[in-house]
Design an enzyme around this catalytic site. Structure first.
Site, short mmCIF file in Angstrom:
data_model
loop_
_atom_site.label_atom_id
_atom_site.label_comp_id
_atom_site.label_asym_id
_atom_site.label_seq_id
_atom_site.Cartn_x
_atom_site.Cartn_y
_atom_site.Cartn_z
N ASP A 126 -1.81 10.79 -2.05
CA ASP A 126 -2.23 9.75 -3.00
C ASP A 126 -2.59 10.32 -4.35
O ASP A 126 -2.48 9.65 -5.38
CB ASP A 126 -3.40 8.96 -2.41
CG ASP A 126 -2.89 8.14 -1.24
OD1 ASP A 126 -2.85 8.69 -0.12
OD2 ASP A 126 -2.48 6.99 -1.46
N ARG B 165 0.88 -1.18 0.00
CA ARG B 165 0.00 0.00 0.00
C ARG B 165 0.91 1.22 0.00
O ARG B 165 2.13 1.10 0.11
CB ARG B 165 -1.01 0.00 1.16
CG ARG B 165 -0.63 -0.65 2.43
CD ARG B 165 0.47 0.03 3.20
NE ARG B 165 0.27 1.45 3.34
CZ ARG B 165 1.21 2.33 3.59
NH1 ARG B 165 2.48 1.95 3.71
NH2 ARG B 165 0.95 3.62 3.71
N GLN C 36 -1.79 2.39 9.91
CA GLN C 36 -0.50 2.51 9.20
C GLN C 36 0.53 3.28 10.03
O GLN C 36 1.73 3.05 9.92
CB GLN C 36 -0.69 3.23 7.85
CG GLN C 36 -1.42 2.44 6.80
CD GLN C 36 -2.91 2.73 6.79
OE1 GLN C 36 -3.49 3.06 7.80
NE2 GLN C 36 -3.54 2.60 5.63
O1 MRU Z 1 -4.43 3.16 2.19
P1 MRU Z 1 -2.96 3.37 2.04
O2 MRU Z 1 -2.16 2.82 3.17
O3 MRU Z 1 -2.45 2.94 0.69
O4 MRU Z 1 -2.79 4.96 2.09
C1 MRU Z 1 -1.50 5.49 2.03
C2 MRU Z 1 -1.45 6.94 2.22
O5 MRU Z 1 -2.46 7.60 2.36
C3 MRU Z 1 -0.11 7.58 2.19
O6 MRU Z 1 -0.08 8.69 3.03
C4 MRU Z 1 0.18 8.03 0.76
O7 MRU Z 1 0.04 6.99 -0.14
C5 MRU Z 1 1.51 8.62 0.64
S1 MRU Z 1 2.70 7.39 0.30
C6 MRU Z 1 4.22 7.95 0.15
#
Ligand code: MRU
Length: 351
Positions: free
Chosen positions: A243, A52, A202
């Site tokens: 994202d 992710r 996370q």
């Molecule tokens: O749902 P996820 O864990 O994929 O979301 C990740 C995020 O929101 C991060 O902050 C984002 O991808 C930045 S990654 C360098």
């Protein structure tokens, strides 16, 4: 095969003609890798959060395309093309918000289409080389964002981050955590305050783990504590990843980021977003058009085997939110720091 030298955590690695991805669902308790040999497998790995984080999803998808080409290289050309198209469609449907996924698939498609005269095996090798280039570039880009961003953090700064924008969210080094790593490497004494980041944790599981591994001081808080710490003057700067960034500078990032940005403005704390150009989507005018993934209710009802909410309750689980550009002090990109990001400033990054 990868130039992963100096990378603290190997989020993805190429081993014996397969892609191995660290299973981020098992961290921090267990460090285990899962092997993939098809686009379908990688798409499932992205969907189920084995991997992710926007840049890491893009890199994984690129390898997914290469794996599919290698797997089908001995089939007749028409079947090979059909299978590859299906594989790309599966990957594109795995998660909707992080634009790096679609950016990486577009790059792979260009290589595929430019190689229509080549044999399947030759094309499969070129697709693999492109995936490796995307991987290598991601690490290089993160290091250069780190250098630009480190200038923004003062010696002794207490820096809040939300979610995980670290090595685990990229091919290595990280975006927001990359800035922190680079500041520490430059001799600054930085301490990190990690938001737990409900519901997938996370921050608690991944950011805290990365920082502890490297001996960077880190304090974990639950998401509802950051306002209090800001009010008490205990946070000097905030840095998060992204994202998808719309053409006007609106930022989609992990759910809860918007709340942090509003509080930062109230308390006059700089709010920085570190993101590569591959996260900026100039085809989308404002954040309103960014698709926000809604994930399974189970993530909110409990965690792993522990369930705490009653049967019959209805649940919302939007996985991302949009922070308006007006709340962003600066974007940190591989081309430099963009203060007060707006449409013109973002467009000029691509000239
Ligand atoms: O749902 P996820 O864990 O994929 O979301 C990740 C995020 O929101 C991060 O902050 C984002 O991808 C930045 S990654 C360098």
């Amino acid at each position: 095969m990868f130039s992963s030298e100096g990378v603290s955590v190997e989020t993805l690695r190429w081993r014996a003609d397969t892609l191995e991805m660290i299973d981020q669902r098992a961290l921090p308790e267990r460090v285990v890798y899962i092997s993939y040999n098809s686009a379908q497998g990688v798409a499932e790995g992205i969907r189920s959060m084995v991997v992710r984080g926007a840049p890491a999803i893009g890199v994984a998808a690129a390898f997914g395309v290469a794996l599919e080409a290698l797997r089908c290289q001995h089939l007749p050309k028409a079947v090979f093309d059909q299978t590859l198209e299906h594989g790309i469609e599966l990957l594109a449907a795995s998660r909707p918000t992080a634009v790096n996924l679609f950016w990486a698939l577009r790059r792979m498609r260009i290589v595929w289409q430019s190689g229509q005269q080549e044999s399947n095996p030759a094309l499969a090798l070129r697709l693999l080389a492109e995936a490796q280039a995307i991987y290598d570039e991601d690490i290089r880009i993160n290091r250069s964002m780190g250098q630009f961003g480190a200038e923004l953090l003062a010696d002794g700064a207490r820096v809040l981050t939300h979610c995980n924008a670290g090595a685990l969210a990229t091919a290595g080094h990280g975006t927001a955590l990359g800035v922190i790593r680079s500041a520490v490497a430059a001799g600054k004494r930085i301490s990190v305050i990690a938001d737990e980041t409900r519901p997938f944790l996370q921050g608690a599981r991944l950011t805290a783990w990365e920082m502890v591994q490297e001996g960077i001081p880190v304090t974990l808080i639950t998401d509802n504590m950051s306002g209090h710490l800001m009010q008490q003057g205990q946070i000097d700067a905030i840095i998060v990843g992204a994202d998808r960034v719309a053409a006007n500078g609106d930022v989609a990032n992990k759910i809860g980021t918007y709340m942090v940005a509003v509080l930062a403005q109230r308390h006059h704390i700089p709010f920085y977003v570190a993101c590569p150009l591959s996260t900026i989507d100039l085809t989308i005018a404002t954040g309103e058009q960014i698709p926000i993934e809604e994930r399974a209710a189970a993530e909110v009802l409990g965690f792993r085997e522990c369930r705490w909410a009653p049967n019959g309750v209805s649940v919302r689980n939007p996985s991302f939110d949009v922070t308006p550009a007006a709340l962003v002090t600066a974007l940190v990109t591989e081309k430099g720091v963009v203060r007060n990001p707006d449409r013109d400033a973002l467009a000029s990054l691509f000239l």
